[in-house]
Design a protein around this motif. Structure first.
Motif, PDB file in Angstrom:
ATOM      1  N   MET A   1     -11.865  61.267  79.298  1.00  0.00           N
ATOM      2  CA  MET A   1     -12.648  62.320  79.533  1.00  0.00           C
ATOM      3  C   MET A   1     -13.490  61.646  80.882  1.00  0.00           C
ATOM      4  O   MET A   1     -13.211  60.628  81.155  1.00  0.00           O
ATOM      5  CB  MET A   1     -13.973  62.248  78.390  1.00  0.00           C
ATOM      6  N   LEU A   2     -14.091  62.806  81.745  1.00  0.00           N
ATOM      7  CA  LEU A   2     -14.647  62.363  82.898  1.00  0.00           C
ATOM      8  C   LEU A   2     -16.053  62.678  82.638  1.00  0.00           C
ATOM      9  O   LEU A   2     -16.495  63.741  82.015  1.00  0.00           O
ATOM     10  CB  LEU A   2     -14.219  63.020  84.103  1.00  0.00           C
ATOM     11  N   HIS A   3     -17.005  61.936  83.277  1.00  0.00           N
ATOM     12  CA  HIS A   3     -18.415  61.982  83.089  1.00  0.00           C
ATOM     13  C   HIS A   3     -18.955  62.149  84.428  1.00  0.00           C
ATOM     14  O   HIS A   3     -18.991  61.188  85.347  1.00  0.00           O
ATOM     15  CB  HIS A   3     -19.168  61.023  82.315  1.00  0.00           C
ATOM     16  N   HIS A   4     -19.591  63.333  84.814  1.00  0.00           N
ATOM     17  CA  HIS A   4     -20.090  63.627  86.080  1.00  0.00           C
ATOM     18  C   HIS A   4     -21.621  62.892  86.041  1.00  0.00           C
ATOM     19  O   HIS A   4     -22.372  63.461  85.387  1.00  0.00           O
ATOM     20  CB  HIS A   4     -20.065  64.759  86.705  1.00  0.00           C
ATOM     21  N   PHE A   5     -21.840  61.987  86.888  1.00  0.00           N
ATOM     22  CA  PHE A   5     -23.073  61.278  86.777  1.00  0.00           C
ATOM     23  C   PHE A   5     -24.263  62.424  87.291  1.00  0.00           C
ATOM     24  O   PHE A   5     -25.288  62.384  86.637  1.00  0.00           O
ATOM     25  CB  PHE A   5     -23.224  60.081  87.863  1.00  0.00           C
ATOM     26  N   ALA A   6     -24.277  62.893  88.385  1.00  0.00           N
ATOM     27  CA  ALA A   6     -25.383  63.910  88.741  1.00  0.00           C
ATOM     28  C   ALA A   6     -25.682  64.847  87.756  1.00  0.00           C
ATOM     29  O   ALA A   6     -26.847  65.132  87.839  1.00  0.00           O
ATOM     30  CB  ALA A   6     -24.674  64.495  90.124  1.00  0.00           C
ATOM     31  N   CYS A   7     -24.693  65.583  87.161  1.00  0.00           N
ATOM     32  CA  CYS A   7     -25.246  66.929  86.269  1.00  0.00           C
ATOM     33  C   CYS A   7     -24.866  66.292  84.771  1.00  0.00           C
ATOM     34  O   CYS A   7     -25.103  67.260  84.002  1.00  0.00           O
ATOM     35  CB  CYS A   7     -24.347  67.861  86.571  1.00  0.00           C
ATOM     36  N   ALA A   8     -24.415  65.060  84.693  1.00  0.00           N
ATOM     37  CA  ALA A   8     -24.082  64.693  83.266  1.00  0.00           C
ATOM     38  C   ALA A   8     -22.967  65.279  82.476  1.00  0.00           C
ATOM     39  O   ALA A   8     -22.962  65.121  81.273  1.00  0.00           O
ATOM     40  CB  ALA A   8     -25.535  64.673  82.447  1.00  0.00           C
ATOM     41  N   PHE A   9     -22.271  66.182  83.180  1.00  0.00           N
ATOM     42  CA  PHE A   9     -21.361  66.842  82.397  1.00  0.00           C
ATOM     43  C   PHE A   9     -20.305  65.988  81.951  1.00  0.00           C
ATOM     44  O   PHE A   9     -19.781  64.931  82.839  1.00  0.00           O
ATOM     45  CB  PHE A   9     -20.629  67.846  83.241  1.00  0.00           C
ATOM     46  N   VAL A  10     -19.739  66.081  80.841  1.00  0.00           N
ATOM     47  CA  VAL A  10     -18.512  65.331  80.541  1.00  0.00           C
ATOM     48  C   VAL A  10     -17.415  66.410  79.835  1.00  0.00           C
ATOM     49  O   VAL A  10     -17.660  67.278  78.984  1.00  0.00           O
ATOM     50  CB  VAL A  10     -18.917  64.435  79.166  1.00  0.00           C
ATOM     51  N   GLY A  11     -16.290  66.231  80.431  1.00  0.00           N
ATOM     52  CA  GLY A  11     -15.442  67.069  79.884  1.00  0.00           C
ATOM     53  C   GLY A  11     -13.901  66.220  79.924  1.00  0.00           C
ATOM     54  O   GLY A  11     -13.755  65.171  80.611  1.00  0.00           O
ATOM     55  N   SER A  12     -12.868  66.922  79.391  1.00  0.00           N
ATOM     56  CA  SER A  12     -11.222  66.393  79.740  1.00  0.00           C
ATOM     57  C   SER A  12     -10.960  66.181  81.154  1.00  0.00           C
ATOM     58  O   SER A  12     -11.762  66.979  82.025  1.00  0.00           O
ATOM     59  CB  SER A  12     -10.499  67.248  79.082  1.00  0.00           C
TER      60      SER A  12
ATOM     61  N   GLN B   1      -9.584  68.664  87.253  1.00  0.00           N
ATOM     62  CA  GLN B   1      -8.761  68.801  88.297  1.00  0.00           C
ATOM     63  C   GLN B   1      -8.515  70.309  88.808  1.00  0.00           C
ATOM     64  O   GLN B   1      -7.486  70.938  88.377  1.00  0.00           O
ATOM     65  CB  GLN B   1      -7.268  68.115  87.846  1.00  0.00           C
ATOM     66  N   VAL B   2      -9.399  70.828  89.195  1.00  0.00           N
ATOM     67  CA  VAL B   2      -9.485  72.254  89.679  1.00  0.00           C
ATOM     68  C   VAL B   2      -8.971  72.717  91.104  1.00  0.00           C
ATOM     69  O   VAL B   2      -8.595  73.622  91.538  1.00  0.00           O
ATOM     70  CB  VAL B   2     -10.502  73.053  89.252  1.00  0.00           C
ATOM     71  N   SER B   3      -9.167  71.791  91.980  1.00  0.00           N
ATOM     72  CA  SER B   3      -8.907  71.775  93.465  1.00  0.00           C
ATOM     73  C   SER B   3      -7.816  70.900  93.949  1.00  0.00           C
ATOM     74  O   SER B   3      -7.621  69.669  93.384  1.00  0.00           O
ATOM     75  CB  SER B   3     -10.116  71.767  94.223  1.00  0.00           C
ATOM     76  N   ASP B   4      -7.151  71.271  95.157  1.00  0.00           N
ATOM     77  CA  ASP B   4      -6.007  70.609  95.467  1.00  0.00           C
ATOM     78  C   ASP B   4      -6.709  69.275  96.311  1.00  0.00           C
ATOM     79  O   ASP B   4      -6.288  68.164  96.794  1.00  0.00           O
ATOM     80  CB  ASP B   4      -5.276  71.057  96.850  1.00  0.00           C
ATOM     81  N   GLU B   5      -8.123  69.408  96.485  1.00  0.00           N
ATOM     82  CA  GLU B   5      -8.633  68.219  97.376  1.00  0.00           C
ATOM     83  C   GLU B   5      -9.268  67.120  96.452  1.00  0.00           C
ATOM     84  O   GLU B   5      -9.960  66.184  96.930  1.00  0.00           O
ATOM     85  CB  GLU B   5      -9.736  68.789  98.197  1.00  0.00           C
ATOM     86  N   GLY B   6      -8.876  67.115  95.102  1.00  0.00           N
ATOM     87  CA  GLY B   6      -9.459  66.078  94.276  1.00  0.00           C
ATOM     88  C   GLY B   6     -10.080  66.725  93.033  1.00  0.00           C
ATOM     89  O   GLY B   6     -10.085  67.973  92.607  1.00  0.00           O
ATOM     90  N   LEU B   7     -10.847  65.695  92.560  1.00  0.00           N
ATOM     91  CA  LEU B   7     -11.780  66.201  91.476  1.00  0.00           C
ATOM     92  C   LEU B   7     -12.767  67.037  91.648  1.00  0.00           C
ATOM     93  O   LEU B   7     -13.530  66.828  92.965  1.00  0.00           O
ATOM     94  CB  LEU B   7     -12.207  64.860  90.726  1.00  0.00           C
ATOM     95  N   ALA B   8     -13.170  68.057  91.165  1.00  0.00           N
ATOM     96  CA  ALA B   8     -14.464  69.075  91.175  1.00  0.00           C
ATOM     97  C   ALA B   8     -14.948  68.983  89.816  1.00  0.00           C
ATOM     98  O   ALA B   8     -14.088  69.260  88.748  1.00  0.00           O
ATOM     99  CB  ALA B   8     -13.985  70.110  91.694  1.00  0.00           C
ATOM    100  N   CYS B   9     -16.036  69.268  89.672  1.00  0.00           N
ATOM    101  CA  CYS B   9     -16.967  69.138  88.592  1.00  0.00           C
ATOM    102  C   CYS B   9     -17.018  70.939  88.025  1.00  0.00           C
ATOM    103  O   CYS B   9     -17.505  71.500  88.705  1.00  0.00           O
ATOM    104  CB  CYS B   9     -18.507  68.676  88.724  1.00  0.00           C
ATOM    105  N   PRO B  10     -16.621  71.085  86.877  1.00  0.00           N
ATOM    106  CA  PRO B  10     -16.475  72.425  86.557  1.00  0.00           C
ATOM    107  C   PRO B  10     -17.934  72.956  86.371  1.00  0.00           C
ATOM    108  O   PRO B  10     -17.924  74.309  86.001  1.00  0.00           O
ATOM    109  CB  PRO B  10     -15.584  72.543  85.152  1.00  0.00           C
ATOM    110  N   LYS B  11     -18.734  72.005  86.033  1.00  0.00           N
ATOM    111  CA  LYS B  11     -20.350  72.601  85.564  1.00  0.00           C
ATOM    112  C   LYS B  11     -21.068  72.874  86.910  1.00  0.00           C
ATOM    113  O   LYS B  11     -21.287  74.071  87.146  1.00  0.00           O
ATOM    114  CB  LYS B  11     -20.977  71.508  84.837  1.00  0.00           C
TER     115      LYS B  11
END
Ligand SMILES: [Zn+2]
Ligand SMILES: [Zn+2]
Ligand SMILES: [Zn+2]
Length: 206
Positions: free
Chosen positions: A120-131, A136-146
């Motif tokens: 899983m990945l945990h985005h610190f800024a918004c606290a979202f946790v997801g697979s 992996q939604v953009s070609d430029e790397g990781l983007a937070c879906p929330k």
């Protein structure tokens, strides 16, 4: 007009059936009882035990420990009072057939050892946790879906977390695996607490 003379119906000669040649079939050979392949349990003689003690052997065709001395010899010595028995070790065995199992972390549902842990990945800024797939939604790397922040850096903006275990056999999801026994002979799967503890006894005939 004269009716045509009725001809006697032709007698159908029975056709002799073609001769079938039955080649002689040899009786199938009676299968011999399998000769047990024994792995001598010398490694059980650890603590300076006298060499005349015969440890049990592992019968590799049955995956069971068996006495090295013939049963009659042991019984006769027991009746004469000249048999000594030494407890060498103990093993967990299958509660169904008494053969050796393996013990491994497994799915609590049906005991399959085919389990995978999702990352899983945990985005610190918004606290979202997801697979990781959700990020992996953009070609430029990781983007937070929330919160839709782009170009997240692992370690700086987000971190990997261990997700739940997923069973590849039954799709069961679980946070914790169980230790499950899997009999190497009969295939029976059972919670480790149900394993039977068996004595490994060495014999010595005086
Ligand atoms: Zn078994
Ligand atoms: Zn976010
Ligand atoms: Zn399962």
């Amino acid at each position: 007009m004269e009716a045509p003379a009725l001809e006697a119906p032709a007698v159908q000669m029975p056709v002799a059936p073609p001769t079938i040649v039955i080649s002689e079939v040899a009786a199938p050979p009676q299968p011999l009882p399998p000769t047990p392949t024994l792995l001598l349990g010398d490694w059980l003689l650890t603590h300076d035990l006298p060499q005349r003690i015969k440890p049990p052997a592992l019968d590799l065709s049955q995956l069971k420990f068996v006495p090295t001395l013939p049963a009659q010899q042991v019984e006769a010595a027991r009746q004469r009072g000249s048999l000594s028995e030494v407890l060498l070790d103990r093993v967990w065995v299958c509660p169904q057939c008494r053969a050796l199992p393996s013990f491994r972390p497994a799915c609590p549902c049906f005991g399959s050892g085919g389990v995978e842990r999702d990352r899983m990945l945990h985005h610190f800024a918004c606290a979202f946790v997801g697979s990781t797939g959700e990020f992996q939604v953009s070609d430029e790397g990781l983007a937070c879906p929330k919160c839709c922040t782009q170009r997240l850096m692992v370690g700086t903006d987000c971190e990997y977390l261990d997700g739940p275990w997923r069973c590849t056999d039954c799709d069961w999801n679980t946070a914790e695996l169980e230790i499950v026994g899997h009999c190497l002979k009969c295939g029976f799967r059972f919670p480790a607490q149900q394993a039977v503890l068996e004595d490994l006894v060495g014999h010595h005939v005086a």
